[in-house]
Each structure stands twice: as structure tokens, then as C-alpha cells.
Design a protein around this motif. Structure first.
Motif, PDB file in Angstrom:
ATOM      1  N   ARG A 244      11.388  -5.458 -10.002  1.00 32.22           N
ATOM      2  CA  ARG A 244      11.301  -6.923  -9.878  1.00 32.22           C
ATOM      3  C   ARG A 244       9.878  -7.361  -9.526  1.00 32.22           C
ATOM      4  NH1 ARG A 244      13.354  -9.479 -12.661  1.00 32.22           N
ATOM      5  NH2 ARG A 244      13.235 -11.315 -11.348  1.00 32.22           N
ATOM      6  N   ILE A 245       9.248  -6.660  -8.618  1.00 34.96           N
ATOM      7  CA  ILE A 245       7.874  -7.009  -8.247  1.00 34.96           C
ATOM      8  C   ILE A 245       6.952  -6.836  -9.452  1.00 34.96           C
ATOM      9  CG2 ILE A 245       5.888  -6.294  -6.841  1.00 34.96           C
ATOM     10  CD1 ILE A 245       7.935  -5.693  -4.590  1.00 34.96           C
ATOM     11  N   ALA A 246       7.157  -5.778 -10.227  1.00 42.72           N
ATOM     12  CA  ALA A 246       6.344  -5.553 -11.424  1.00 42.72           C
ATOM     13  C   ALA A 246       6.543  -6.681 -12.431  1.00 42.72           C
ATOM     14  CB  ALA A 246       6.686  -4.204 -12.051  1.00 42.72           C
ATOM     15  N   ALA A 247       7.780  -7.147 -12.590  1.00 41.85           N
ATOM     16  CA  ALA A 247       8.058  -8.235 -13.530  1.00 41.85           C
ATOM     17  C   ALA A 247       7.370  -9.524 -13.091  1.00 41.85           C
ATOM     18  CB  ALA A 247       9.565  -8.453 -13.654  1.00 41.85           C
ATOM     19  N   VAL A 248       7.450  -9.832 -11.815  1.00 37.49           N
ATOM     20  CA  VAL A 248       6.787 -11.034 -11.302  1.00 37.49           C
ATOM     21  C   VAL A 248       5.276 -10.907 -11.447  1.00 37.49           C
ATOM     22  CG1 VAL A 248       6.326 -12.379  -9.213  1.00 37.49           C
ATOM     23  CG2 VAL A 248       8.660 -11.665  -9.734  1.00 37.49           C
ATOM     24  N   SER A 249       4.735  -9.758 -11.098  1.00 35.51           N
ATOM     25  CA  SER A 249       3.291  -9.534 -11.214  1.00 35.51           C
ATOM     26  C   SER A 249       2.824  -9.684 -12.650  1.00 35.51           C
ATOM     27  CB  SER A 249       2.919  -8.147 -10.701  1.00 35.51           C
ATOM     28  OG  SER A 249       3.152  -8.050  -9.326  1.00 35.51           O
ATOM     29  N   SER A 250       3.615  -9.162 -13.572  1.00 35.05           N
ATOM     30  CA  SER A 250       3.271  -9.262 -14.986  1.00 35.05           C
ATOM     31  C   SER A 250       3.274 -10.717 -15.456  1.00 35.05           C
ATOM     32  CB  SER A 250       4.257  -8.445 -15.820  1.00 35.05           C
ATOM     33  OG  SER A 250       3.981  -8.585 -17.183  1.00 35.05           O
ATOM     34  N   SER A 251       4.274 -11.478 -15.030  1.00 30.45           N
ATOM     35  CA  SER A 251       4.349 -12.886 -15.452  1.00 30.45           C
ATOM     36  C   SER A 251       3.207 -13.710 -14.863  1.00 30.45           C
ATOM     37  CB  SER A 251       5.700 -13.494 -15.069  1.00 30.45           C
ATOM     38  OG  SER A 251       5.793 -13.666 -13.671  1.00 30.45           O
TER      39      SER A 251
ATOM     40  N   ARG B 234      -0.131  -4.350 -12.554  1.00 33.95           N
ATOM     41  CA  ARG B 234       0.964  -3.597 -11.941  1.00 33.95           C
ATOM     42  C   ARG B 234       0.807  -3.536 -10.425  1.00 33.95           C
ATOM     43  NH1 ARG B 234       3.438   0.970 -12.720  1.00 33.95           N
ATOM     44  NH2 ARG B 234       1.741   2.125 -11.796  1.00 33.95           N
ATOM     45  N   PRO B 235       1.906  -3.655  -9.693  1.00 35.67           N
ATOM     46  CA  PRO B 235       1.818  -3.482  -8.237  1.00 35.67           C
ATOM     47  C   PRO B 235       1.545  -2.015  -7.906  1.00 35.67           C
ATOM     48  CG  PRO B 235       4.101  -3.746  -8.900  1.00 35.67           C
ATOM     49  CD  PRO B 235       3.268  -3.953 -10.129  1.00 35.67           C
ATOM     50  N   GLU B 236       0.702  -1.798  -6.938  1.00 39.47           N
ATOM     51  CA  GLU B 236       0.374  -0.437  -6.510  1.00 39.47           C
ATOM     52  C   GLU B 236       1.305   0.048  -5.400  1.00 39.47           C
ATOM     53  OE1 GLU B 236      -2.078   1.779  -7.523  1.00 39.47           O
ATOM     54  OE2 GLU B 236      -2.320   0.410  -9.214  1.00 39.47           O
ATOM     55  N   ARG B 237       1.484  -0.814  -4.396  1.00 36.91           N
ATOM     56  CA  ARG B 237       2.303  -0.422  -3.248  1.00 36.91           C
ATOM     57  C   ARG B 237       2.841  -1.670  -2.568  1.00 36.91           C
ATOM     58  NH1 ARG B 237      -2.026   1.621   1.337  1.00 36.91           N
ATOM     59  NH2 ARG B 237      -2.754  -0.455   1.863  1.00 36.91           N
ATOM     60  N   PHE B 238       3.909  -1.474  -1.792  1.00 33.58           N
ATOM     61  CA  PHE B 238       4.454  -2.576  -1.000  1.00 33.58           C
ATOM     62  C   PHE B 238       5.226  -2.013   0.184  1.00 33.58           C
ATOM     63  CE2 PHE B 238       7.909  -1.685  -3.927  1.00 33.58           C
ATOM     64  CZ  PHE B 238       9.061  -1.916  -3.200  1.00 33.58           C
ATOM     65  N   LYS B 239       5.485  -2.908   1.136  1.00 38.00           N
ATOM     66  CA  LYS B 239       6.183  -2.528   2.367  1.00 38.00           C
ATOM     67  C   LYS B 239       7.337  -3.488   2.591  1.00 38.00           C
ATOM     68  CE  LYS B 239       4.645  -3.936   6.381  1.00 38.00           C
ATOM     69  NZ  LYS B 239       3.937  -4.116   7.648  1.00 38.00           N
ATOM     70  N   ILE B 240       8.451  -2.948   3.037  1.00 36.23           N
ATOM     71  CA  ILE B 240       9.581  -3.753   3.479  1.00 36.23           C
ATOM     72  C   ILE B 240       9.777  -3.422   4.955  1.00 36.23           C
ATOM     73  CG2 ILE B 240      12.032  -4.234   3.226  1.00 36.23           C
ATOM     74  CD1 ILE B 240      11.771  -3.191   0.339  1.00 36.23           C
ATOM     75  N   GLU B 241       9.861  -4.456   5.773  1.00 39.69           N
ATOM     76  CA  GLU B 241       9.947  -4.236   7.220  1.00 39.69           C
ATOM     77  C   GLU B 241      11.159  -4.953   7.794  1.00 39.69           C
ATOM     78  OE1 GLU B 241       6.880  -4.358  11.008  1.00 39.69           O
ATOM     79  OE2 GLU B 241       6.263  -5.134   9.070  1.00 39.69           O
ATOM     80  N   TRP B 242      11.898  -4.247   8.650  1.00 39.34           N
ATOM     81  CA  TRP B 242      13.027  -4.803   9.370  1.00 39.34           C
ATOM     82  C   TRP B 242      12.753  -4.687  10.869  1.00 39.34           C
ATOM     83  CZ3 TRP B 242      13.577  -1.552   5.157  1.00 39.34           C
ATOM     84  CH2 TRP B 242      14.228  -2.085   4.052  1.00 39.34           C
ATOM     85  N   ASP B 243      13.699  -5.096  11.678  1.00 37.78           N
ATOM     86  CA  ASP B 243      13.530  -5.006  13.128  1.00 37.78           C
ATOM     87  C   ASP B 243      13.356  -3.575  13.607  1.00 37.78           C
ATOM     88  OD1 ASP B 243      13.802  -7.736  13.400  1.00 37.78           O
ATOM     89  OD2 ASP B 243      15.923  -7.651  13.963  1.00 37.78           O
ATOM     90  N   ARG B 244      14.106  -2.641  13.011  1.00 34.83           N
ATOM     91  CA  ARG B 244      14.113  -1.265  13.512  1.00 34.83           C
ATOM     92  C   ARG B 244      13.539  -0.235  12.560  1.00 34.83           C
ATOM     93  NH1 ARG B 244      20.269  -1.401  15.337  1.00 34.83           N
ATOM     94  NH2 ARG B 244      20.299  -1.808  13.128  1.00 34.83           N
TER      95      ARG B 244
END
Length: 119
Positions: A54-61, A66-76
């Protein structure tokens, strides 16, 4: 191929690391290492594949490349994701409070070693 050893080294070198995954672009785990149940890690890998797609599709549009890296963060916890090429990526699952900079560096080393193995 020593993917398990490479992932184990990444986990061992990062305080707070729970698991490392080598995943294809469809979210299918090629190799997983960690203290969580294998099924949980496979699900994490699948969702990271969805996010990366999904991130690649948004980046392309947006013509950002292309996205290289990403982080998802939660409380724990947090998950770091880094593309290897168009087909594969690695992910590192961490407890909250882990040293993110050190984790990115360890993941980069693992990513480079996996890239060498698949080329």
C-alpha cells in the motif's frame, strides 16, 4: 542459505528485539526467527507485506519512488521494515523503549547480508 543465522544475529544484537523476518513482496515469510509463536510471526509478516504494498502504491501515485523503509509503533512495541529489493524485505519486531538507531543499524547489516545471499 543461512537466512535463519542472519536473522538470529540481528535479534541477538539488539536489546529488546523479539523477532526478525525475511518476507517476500506478498507477505509470505521466507524465514522467521523469534520468541513469538511461528503463526503470530507469519501473520505479522503478511500484514507488513500489505503495508509495504500500500505504501508503495501511494508513493508511486505521488511520484515519490519506491519506499525504502518504514516503522510502525504501538504503546508496547514497534516494527521496523526495510526493503531489500522489489521482491523482498526484512522486518524487526521490538519492544517499546528499544534503541531504534541501533536496531536500524543491525537491520541494515542483516539486510545487506541477505542481499548478498540472494544475488
Amino acid at each position: 542459505m543461512p537466512f535463519r543465522k542472519i536473522l538470529a544475529d540481528v535479534v541477538a544484537n539488539v536489546d529488546g528485539a523479539v523477532a526478525a523476518l525475511f518476507v517476500d513482496h506478498q507477505g509470505e515469510a521466507v524465514e522467521i526467527v523469534g520468541i513469538l509463536p511461528a503463526w503470530d510471526l507469519q501473520v505479522i509478516g503478511a500484514y507488513q507485506g500489505i503495508f509495504m504494498t500500500r505504501i508503495a502504491a501511494v508513493s508511486s501515485s505521488l511520484d515519490h519512488g519506491r519506499p525504502e523503509r518504514f516503522k510502525i509503533e504501538w504503546d508496547r512495541s514497534m516494527i521496523l521494515n526495510w526493503g531489500i529489493d522489489q521482491e523482498y524485505y526484512v522486518a524487526l519486531v521490538l519492544r517499546a523503549g528499544s534503541q531504534e538507531g541501533l536496531a536500524w543499524r543491525a537491520l541494515a547489516r542483516g539486510r545487506d547480508r541477505i542481499r548478498e545471499e540472494i544475488e
